[in-house]
Design a protein around this motif. Structure first.
Motif, PDB file in Angstrom:
ATOM      1  N   GLU A   1      21.253 -25.843  -2.292  1.00 23.64           N
ATOM      2  CA  GLU A   1      20.172 -26.783  -2.576  1.00 23.64           C
ATOM      3  C   GLU A   1      20.645 -28.221  -2.473  1.00 23.64           C
ATOM      4  O   GLU A   1      19.915 -29.089  -2.003  1.00 23.64           O
ATOM      5  N   ARG A   2      21.864 -28.499  -2.957  1.00 21.52           N
ATOM      6  CA  ARG A   2      22.380 -29.871  -2.860  1.00 21.52           C
ATOM      7  C   ARG A   2      23.823 -29.922  -2.387  1.00 21.52           C
ATOM      8  O   ARG A   2      24.406 -30.994  -2.301  1.00 21.52           O
ATOM      9  N   THR A   3      24.402 -28.737  -2.119  1.00 19.38           N
ATOM     10  CA  THR A   3      25.807 -28.666  -1.745  1.00 19.38           C
ATOM     11  C   THR A   3      25.966 -28.152  -0.315  1.00 19.38           C
ATOM     12  O   THR A   3      25.252 -27.245   0.103  1.00 19.38           O
ATOM     13  N   ALA A   4      26.907 -28.730   0.408  1.00 19.31           N
ATOM     14  CA  ALA A   4      27.353 -28.187   1.689  1.00 19.31           C
ATOM     15  C   ALA A   4      28.800 -27.750   1.506  1.00 19.31           C
ATOM     16  O   ALA A   4      29.685 -28.589   1.283  1.00 19.31           O
ATOM     17  N   LEU A   5      29.019 -26.435   1.548  1.00 15.30           N
ATOM     18  CA  LEU A   5      30.376 -25.903   1.437  1.00 15.30           C
ATOM     19  C   LEU A   5      30.928 -25.733   2.844  1.00 15.30           C
ATOM     20  O   LEU A   5      30.408 -24.947   3.643  1.00 15.30           O
TER      21      LEU A   5
END
Length: 842
Positions: A561-565
């Motif tokens: 939702e708000r993270t790019a791993l």
């Protein structure tokens, strides 16, 4: 029988035991101090005792800023009158008394109220944002699982020294997860025949105590026995210390009590005295009467009058109910929550109907007809099997209502005070309710909505988004669940919970289809199925990746939702299980959300962050971690992620300290350093230690904020081991002959030469966090630091000490001079004056 309890008046402050002691101080003492949400007795000594001291009109107006409370006082014997008060907020509270006698009239003073202990939450209220639920005054949810012990008052009522039997019994309830006790102010004895095997050791009926003058057989209702109430105080206090609500029934009509005539002066005196004496306890829940209308003692007008009278007297506005469904059904507007007594075999259906009938109130089934058996037959009701009683409790829960448990070995006159001393085969199955408590706390049962349309059988609670809990009856071999259409094609996990053992199965991952089915595990009894439907994290491979901190050209990216791993060098995302990657990314989402919440800051991602998200790069180029200051995004070493992934595969939901540490850098604006930071004696370029101290501390404080993990992970150990190691340095400093210059102004600690100054700073933050409000203190500290002016320079040591003392004192809501004196910090008079003015300003 004594009507006065002797008090020790030689001391000004009286602590009555426990972690959260009730404090008593006398008006006129040099200084008066209390704590938010702790009970404080403001006492007044009167030399000439009036003829009818209990009837003396006495109150105090307490004010803080724009808040004002008119708190009634009461007579406590030996010429002592008491204003019992629980401060709802920290800060200075002023008081002014009013009385019908001159000796108590016109007194003024001030009480310095410190911020609450970290585990104090305030009184129980109906959640203003969700009136079906209860919460504490601090906003934390309160999910009641009640236990009836009518004669709890009697266990130690004749013991002038202490309450050993009460403590033993209550501790067993705490260990079993109960957080509400339904009890009487007084009850005399039961009407029904007693078991012939019953021994005097377990029969607390016909007690040799009485709240009025005389005895129950020959009462003098014109008087109150103050000894009785002072000893009842000990019970209410211990419940409060243990986090258990005292659901206090002021009357009971069917337990052979000789009450004064209704609405008489004697009746009103007793009722008013109970309300005055116990309203301040934050664990208090009022119940006008057990069996309020069932025994012809009074009518609805009397009960309504009692409620109105109570609300006028109760300055603390504790919750009110009536142990009588017929009254609550007819007059729901007079009570804060609905208590029902419903024994129906179709309990879930009936409780669901009740919930629909009262859309804006919580519902407590205070008596569902199940009375778990004990070595004595006391009152069997309709169900005595502990397993059936548990089923009925869960059916209340899955109707969106709350349960109460009765055990025949404690509910009425018969009580086994020491359950552990009983033969194992005779003990109640309180462990069942420990498991229910764990389920309620883990999955937030109070906030879930009952819905029969979410499965082909059984009962469902859900959050309308991604969490579904199913009660699967013992007769079922399987259950078909119904997921929202828009979720189809995604993935879900189902976990079976055994309510009799507390065990969870391994998660079962399924694709969300039109009619997904789960097979109930073998074994007797009903089960709970927990289904969670997170949107599957999407992945993609990028061959020309523009590194945010440290990554190569080819990466795989998983988007939350708000993270790019971002996994450096991974060309095939299918080598990772999608359910595990989804869990990890959702945990990282929650970490950033939690940092937002606790720090009050909302740093932005940099221009090269992937799709504007908080970018977490897992890189072979990084040994530990790297991060930006004041800007979202971190890089973590490959080895940490590999072990994290392996732990999640095994169901070990811990997150490495390096994640918390590096993300804390994102939430440390560069503007903080010029306000509190300084260089050590090593040289002008040796600074930035507070940054690292905060980073370490946040890795200890933040895991409790993150749903989906159980602890921080640090090279094989958890948060406690990490924290204890930090605090050992502060202990070494305090026990050694060190000063600011020899401890706080050097980069390596002299008692542990490979340990850096930031460990000492971390330990100080841990201590302040523990003693002054937990993460609420940290939130305040993050808000106070930017309010400080900049220091004169990095060698402004006095300014650095003063500024941290000011920020931490204001964050704690109390002057921390004593703390810093113990630390051997020299604080300037100007800083002390600033704190004093700030804390006492309106």
């Amino acid at each position: 029988m004594k009507l006065v309890y002797p008090l020790t008046l030689a001391i000004l402050v009286l602590f009555l035991g426990g972690v959260h002691a009730r404090e008593r101080a006398f008006h006129g003492a040099d200084s008066l101090s209390a704590r938010q949400w702790d009970v404080f007795d403001l006492a007044f000594q009167v030399e000439a005792i009036p003829e009818h001291p209990i009837d003396v009109i006495f109150s105090a107006t307490l004010t803080h800023a724009s808040t004002s409370m008119e708190v009634p006082g009461f007579f406590d014997g030996e010429g002592v009158f008491v204003i019992r008060f629980t401060p709802p907020t920290a800060g200075p509270w002023r008081y002014a008394t009013k009385s019908s006698i001159d000796a108590l009239n016109g007194h003024r003073g001030e009480i310095a109220v410190q911020q609450a202990h970290p585990d104090r939450k305030g009184g129980i209220v109906v959640n203003p944002a969700s009136p079906r639920e209860f919460s504490y005054q601090n906003g934390d949810p309160y999910y009641p699982i009640a236990f009836e012990v009518d004669w709890l008052f009697a266990l130690d009522a004749e013991n002038s020294v202490g309450i050993p039997r009460t403590r033993t019994f209550v501790d067993d309830l705490v260990n079993a997860g109960f957080n509400q006790v339904v009890m009487n102010v007084f009850a005399y004895d039961v009407r029904w025949p007693k078991d012939k095997k019953l021994t005097a050791a377990h029969d607390f009926g016909s007690p040799h105590v009485f709240p009025f003058g005389g005895t129950n057989a020959d009462p003098d209702h014109t008087k109150l026995d103050l000894t009785y109430f002072q000893r009842l105080d000990r019970v209410i206090e211990h419940l409060d210390e243990k986090g258990i609500a005292a659901h206090l029934m002021i009357y009971v009509w069917n337990k052979l009590v000789h009450w004064p005539p209704a609405q008489s002066d004697d009746d009103n005196r007793y009722f008013d005295y109970v309300v005055k004496r116990y309203q301040a306890f934050p664990n208090m829940v009022w119940d006008i009467s057990k069996e309020a209308l069932g025994y012809g003692h009074n009518d609805v007008h009397y009960i309504t009058n009692r409620i109105e009278r109570l609300r006028k007297l109760d300055a603390h506005q504790r919750l009110v109910t009536v142990h009588d469904y017929s009254y609550n059904r007819r007059f729901p507007e007079t009570v804060d929550f609905i208590s029902v007594q419903l024994w129906s075999a179709e309990l879930h259906s009936v409780m669901t109907s009740v919930r629909k009938d009262f859309p804006g109130k919580p519902i407590l089934n205070i008596e569902h007809g199940g009375y778990e058996r004990s070595p004595y037959v006391v009152f069997e009701g309709s169900y005595t099997s502990p397993e059936v009683c548990l089923e009925r409790a869960y059916q209340c829960v899955f109707a969106g209502t709350y349960p109460t448990h009765y055990w025949q070995g404690a509910a009425w006159n018969v009580i086994f005070p020491d359950i552990d001393a009983m033969p194992p085969e005779d003990r109640p199955r309180l462990d069942y309710y420990r498991h229910l408590r764990d389920l309620a706390d883990t999955y937030g049962l109070g906030s879930l909505i009952p819905d029969k349309q979410k499965s082909n059988s059984g009962f469902c609670l859900h959050n309308q988004e991604d969490r579904y809990l199913y009660y699967v009856p013992k007769e079922n071999v399987s259950i078909i669940v119904r997921m929202p259409k828009e979720r189809r094609g995604g993935m879900m996990t189902g976990t079976w919970f055994d309510p009799f053992t507390g065990n969870y199965s391994a998660p079962i991952t399924k694709e969300i289809t039109q009619w997904p089915k789960f097979h109930k595990p073998e074994g007797d009894g009903f089960r709970i199925l927990i289904v969670e439907t997170k949107p599957t994290v999407t992945s993609q491979v990028i061959t020309d990746y523009d590194a945010y901190i440290a990554a190569g050209d080819t990466v795989s990216v998983w988007l939350g939702e708000r993270t790019a791993l971002v996994l450096d060098g991974v060309e095939d995302p299918s080598s990772f299980r999608p359910d595990i990657m989804t869990e990890i990314v959702h945990v990282l989402d929650r970490v950033f959300d939690a940092y937002d919440r606790v720090t009050g800051l909302t740093p932005r991602a940099g221009s090269r962050a992937f799709q504007g998200r908080a970018t977490v790069e897992v890189s072979r180029k990084v040994g530990g971690g790297l991060a930006h200051h004041g800007r979202l995004g971190v890089a973590i070493g490959q080895g940490f992620f590999d072990k994290l992934y392996q732990r999640f595969e095994k169901g070990q939901k811990t997150l490495d300290q390096v994640f918390f540490y590096e993300i804390a850098r994102n939430y440390w604006p560069r503007t903080f350093n010029p306000r509190i930071d300084y260089h050590t004696t090593k040289g002008p370029d040796d600074y930035g230690w507070w940054t690292v101290g905060f980073n370490n501390a946040m890795s200890i404080f933040m895991p409790a904020e993150i749903e989906g993990i159980t602890d921080m992970f640090y090279f094989g150990s958890g948060g406690k081991v990490f924290s204890d190691g930090m605090e050992a340095n502060l202990t070494a400093y305090l026990e050694g002959d060190y000063s600011w210059e020899e401890g706080w102004c050097i980069n390596l600690l002299p008692w542990k030469e490979r340990t850096s100054l930031n460990d000492l700073m971390t330990a100080l933050l841990i201590r302040l966090h523990r003693e002054h409000g937990g993460n609420a203190f940290i939130s305040n500290l993050y808000r106070e630091i930017p309010k400080l002016p900049e220091l004169k320079g990095r060698d402004d040591y006095q300014g650095a000490r003063d500024h941290f003392y000011i920020a931490s004192s204001l964050a704690a809501g109390t002057d921390l001079q004593k703390t810093y004196a113990e630390l051997r910090w020299k604080i300037s008079p100007e800083a002390i004056e600033r704190v004093t003015e700030a804390l006492h300003s309106p």
